[in-house]
Design a protein around this motif. Structure first.
Motif, PDB file in Angstrom:
ATOM      1  N   VAL A  15       4.971  -0.937 -17.523  1.00 34.28           N
ATOM      2  CA  VAL A  15       5.840   0.244 -17.462  1.00 34.28           C
ATOM      3  C   VAL A  15       5.119   1.339 -16.682  1.00 34.28           C
ATOM      4  O   VAL A  15       4.218   1.989 -17.202  1.00 34.28           O
ATOM      5  CB  VAL A  15       6.236   0.740 -18.864  1.00 34.28           C
ATOM      6  CG1 VAL A  15       7.146   1.961 -18.750  1.00 34.28           C
ATOM      7  CG2 VAL A  15       6.930  -0.369 -19.653  1.00 34.28           C
ATOM      8  N   THR A  16       5.505   1.497 -15.433  1.00 37.91           N
ATOM      9  CA  THR A  16       4.915   2.519 -14.563  1.00 37.91           C
ATOM     10  C   THR A  16       6.026   3.255 -13.831  1.00 37.91           C
ATOM     11  O   THR A  16       5.994   3.433 -12.615  1.00 37.91           O
ATOM     12  CB  THR A  16       3.933   1.892 -13.557  1.00 37.91           C
ATOM     13  OG1 THR A  16       4.558   0.771 -12.928  1.00 37.91           O
ATOM     14  CG2 THR A  16       2.655   1.437 -14.231  1.00 37.91           C
ATOM     15  N   ALA A  17       7.049   3.653 -14.591  1.00 34.63           N
ATOM     16  CA  ALA A  17       8.186   4.394 -14.037  1.00 34.63           C
ATOM     17  C   ALA A  17       8.776   3.633 -12.857  1.00 34.63           C
ATOM     18  O   ALA A  17       9.046   2.439 -12.960  1.00 34.63           O
ATOM     19  CB  ALA A  17       7.761   5.816 -13.662  1.00 34.63           C
ATOM     20  N   CYS A  18       8.936   4.300 -11.715  1.00 33.23           N
ATOM     21  CA  CYS A  18       9.627   3.690 -10.576  1.00 33.23           C
ATOM     22  C   CYS A  18       8.786   2.660  -9.837  1.00 33.23           C
ATOM     23  O   CYS A  18       9.273   1.998  -8.919  1.00 33.23           O
ATOM     24  CB  CYS A  18      10.079   4.780  -9.605  1.00 33.23           C
ATOM     25  SG  CYS A  18      11.101   6.034 -10.409  1.00 33.23           S
ATOM     26  N   ALA A  19       7.531   2.508 -10.232  1.00 34.99           N
ATOM     27  CA  ALA A  19       6.680   1.458  -9.663  1.00 34.99           C
ATOM     28  C   ALA A  19       6.661   0.207 -10.528  1.00 34.99           C
ATOM     29  O   ALA A  19       6.006  -0.779 -10.175  1.00 34.99           O
ATOM     30  CB  ALA A  19       5.258   1.985  -9.486  1.00 34.99           C
ATOM     31  N   SER A  20       7.394   0.212 -11.622  1.00 32.89           N
ATOM     32  CA  SER A  20       7.298  -0.864 -12.613  1.00 32.89           C
ATOM     33  C   SER A  20       7.566  -2.246 -12.038  1.00 32.89           C
ATOM     34  O   SER A  20       6.810  -3.194 -12.271  1.00 32.89           O
ATOM     35  CB  SER A  20       8.263  -0.595 -13.772  1.00 32.89           C
ATOM     36  OG  SER A  20       7.958   0.595 -14.451  1.00 32.89           O
ATOM     37  N   GLY A  21       8.668  -2.406 -11.305  1.00 29.05           N
ATOM     38  CA  GLY A  21       9.027  -3.715 -10.779  1.00 29.05           C
ATOM     39  C   GLY A  21       8.001  -4.236  -9.795  1.00 29.05           C
ATOM     40  O   GLY A  21       7.658  -5.428  -9.782  1.00 29.05           O
ATOM     41  N   THR A  22       7.480  -3.355  -8.956  1.00 26.16           N
ATOM     42  CA  THR A  22       6.459  -3.750  -7.985  1.00 26.16           C
ATOM     43  C   THR A  22       5.162  -4.111  -8.680  1.00 26.16           C
ATOM     44  O   THR A  22       4.514  -5.116  -8.341  1.00 26.16           O
ATOM     45  CB  THR A  22       6.238  -2.618  -6.968  1.00 26.16           C
ATOM     46  OG1 THR A  22       7.459  -2.394  -6.259  1.00 26.16           O
ATOM     47  CG2 THR A  22       5.151  -2.960  -5.970  1.00 26.16           C
ATOM     48  N   ASN A  23       4.760  -3.324  -9.674  1.00 28.27           N
ATOM     49  CA  ASN A  23       3.563  -3.669 -10.429  1.00 28.27           C
ATOM     50  C   ASN A  23       3.728  -4.995 -11.167  1.00 28.27           C
ATOM     51  O   ASN A  23       2.769  -5.784 -11.263  1.00 28.27           O
ATOM     52  CB  ASN A  23       3.221  -2.561 -11.435  1.00 28.27           C
ATOM     53  CG  ASN A  23       2.452  -1.417 -10.822  1.00 28.27           C
ATOM     54  OD1 ASN A  23       2.774  -0.247 -11.049  1.00 28.27           O
ATOM     55  ND2 ASN A  23       1.425  -1.718 -10.047  1.00 28.27           N
ATOM     56  N   ALA A  24       4.917  -5.277 -11.683  1.00 23.05           N
ATOM     57  CA  ALA A  24       5.145  -6.548 -12.375  1.00 23.05           C
ATOM     58  C   ALA A  24       4.921  -7.718 -11.432  1.00 23.05           C
ATOM     59  O   ALA A  24       4.263  -8.709 -11.777  1.00 23.05           O
ATOM     60  CB  ALA A  24       6.566  -6.582 -12.945  1.00 23.05           C
ATOM     61  N   ILE A  25       5.462  -7.621 -10.226  1.00 21.03           N
ATOM     62  CA  ILE A  25       5.290  -8.688  -9.240  1.00 21.03           C
ATOM     63  C   ILE A  25       3.825  -8.789  -8.831  1.00 21.03           C
ATOM     64  O   ILE A  25       3.262  -9.886  -8.728  1.00 21.03           O
ATOM     65  CB  ILE A  25       6.181  -8.435  -8.011  1.00 21.03           C
ATOM     66  CG1 ILE A  25       7.659  -8.474  -8.412  1.00 21.03           C
ATOM     67  CG2 ILE A  25       5.911  -9.475  -6.922  1.00 21.03           C
ATOM     68  CD1 ILE A  25       8.598  -7.945  -7.341  1.00 21.03           C
TER      69      ILE A  25
END
Length: 416
Positions: free
Chosen positions: A159-169
């Motif tokens: 959970v990193t706000a708007c970077a969440s999806g990119t961090n997950a990948i």
């Protein structure tokens, strides 16, 4: 030290404001179609906002059992449908004990939180649904996908706000590259078009409050004045190359670089000079073992807010040069801002751009900003010979994340 393993993409799934699967969404992006319109999910007259990028004609009961749906917030439903699409494309895994699930959400089940708060005030908090907590918590998209598909490897939620999806990948990429997982279902999902979310973002002057959908989400345009809330999910299946080859999986692209850092500056504003985002891109480029000159396309974070687009422009120039001509577009001009899902959706757009050798446009671009004087691919996408694509995500809290993807040729060899 063991050699780093190659990581490829073998499945993709999407639910977005411009399509309910990958092909629909990508074809719409290539055509420059806009998913922004009047809000229909609730009466928006009590908020300062009338426009959003809603997912349209979404019928989860066509994909999921009704009994299960009653226990899933909308953000989980999006993720489940997108994951089904991605895993159907990837095919069966012989050993699911080393298949992980890293699926993020910036906010989680805000819709059910609002609903149960209202219900508790009206009927008493003893009447709250027993499914409220597991419907609301942000990690439940990852958990539900793992349960549905029997994936018993690492399951977590960044959970990193708007970077969440990119961090997950990115984190999935590292786990596979270092040998901890053979494959991973990863990405982001969000469903925050709600009165409370719009009220909160509008009160901090982050949202577009205009009524013209063609001048609402206008990244890098001089008249930009806020982002448009979107919703949806993007899910990828990443896999170790030899593992994918042994299964006979169809390879869609290669993940080659990941960078992440923090501005450590402000809870919502980016570093004005763009240095944090620039360093993040440099980390990803170095991780990929390439140079800035190899990047043929950037999918910008490009939110259509004054501070973000200016800061990202400065960051790009710090990495690629003051007079850079690298093509950069913001597909948020079509999808709006999907918060924690945005980076995953945009990573898929990058992979499709590499596959089709076609760069999507920044639509509704009208008034050039001399301070954002990049090649923003205005209004009309274009064909291009591109080997590497870079995708940026920049989140509240100063979270920066960058992915680099590489084109894959049909003969089964990565482009060299």
């Amino acid at each position: 030290m063991s050699l780093k393993k190659r990581v490829v993409v073998t499945g993709m799934g999407m639910v977005s404001p411009i399509g309910n699967n990958v092909e629909e969404s990508w074809n719409a992006a290539k055509k420059g179609e806009c998913g922004i319109d009047e809000i229909t999910q609730f009466d928006a007259s009590m908020t300062a906002v009338s426009l959003a990028a809603e997912v349209k004609d979404f019928h989860p009961e066509e994909h999921l059992e009704k009994k299960s749906l009653r226990k899933m917030d909308r953000f989980v439903q999006f993720a489940m449908v997108a994951a089904d699409e991605a895993l159907a494309q990837a095919g069966e895994f012989p050993d699911k004990s080393k298949v992980g699930t890293i699926v993020s959400s910036g906010i989680g089940g805000l819709r059910v939180i609002e609903k149960e708060q209202d219900h508790g005030r009206e009927a008493g908090f003893k009447r709250i649904s027993p499914y409220f907590i597991p419907m609301a918590i942000s990690n439940m998209a990852a958990g539900q996908i793992a349960i549905a598909h029997g994936l018993t490897g690492l399951s977590t939620c960044v959970v990193t706000a708007c970077a969440s999806g990119t961090n997950a990948i990115g984190e999935a990429f590292l786990k596979i590259r270092d040998g901890y997982l053979s494959a991973c279902v990863c990405g982001g999902t969000e469903a925050s078009i709600t009165p409370l979310a719009l009220g909160g973002f509008a009160s901090m002057k982050a949202l577009c409050t205009g009524t013209d959908k063609e001048r609402a989400s206008i990244p890098f345009d001089k008249e930009r004045h806020g982002f448009v809330m979107g919703e949806g999910a993007g899910i990828l299946v990443l896999e170790e190359y030899e593992h994918a080859k042994a299964r006979g999986a169809h390879i869609l692209g290669e993940m080659v670089g990941y960078g992440t850092n923090c501005d450590a500056y402000h809870i919502t504003a980016p570093l004005p000079d763009g240095s944090g985002a620039a360093e993040c891109m440099k980390l990803a480029i170095s991780d990929a073992g390439i140079t800035p000159e190899n990047i043929g396309y950037i999918n910008a974070h490009g939110t259509s807010t004054p501070l973000n687009d200016l800061g990202e422009t400065k960051a790009v120039k710090l990495v690629f040069g003051e007079e850079t001509k690298v093509p950069i577009s913001s597909t948020k001009s079509m999808t709006g801002h999907l918060l924690g899902a945005s980076g995953a959706v945009e990573a898929i757009f990058c992979l499709k751009a590499l596959e089709d050798q076609y760069l999507p446009a920044t639509i509704h671009y009208k008034v050039p900003d001399e301070e954002c004087n990049l090649d923003v691919i205005p209004n009309q996408g274009r064909e291009a010979d591109v080997t590497y694509a870079l995708s940026n995500s920049l989140g509240f809290g100063g979270h920066n994340a960058t992915l680099i993807m590489k084109r894959w040729e049909e003969d089964g060899n990565a482009v060299r």
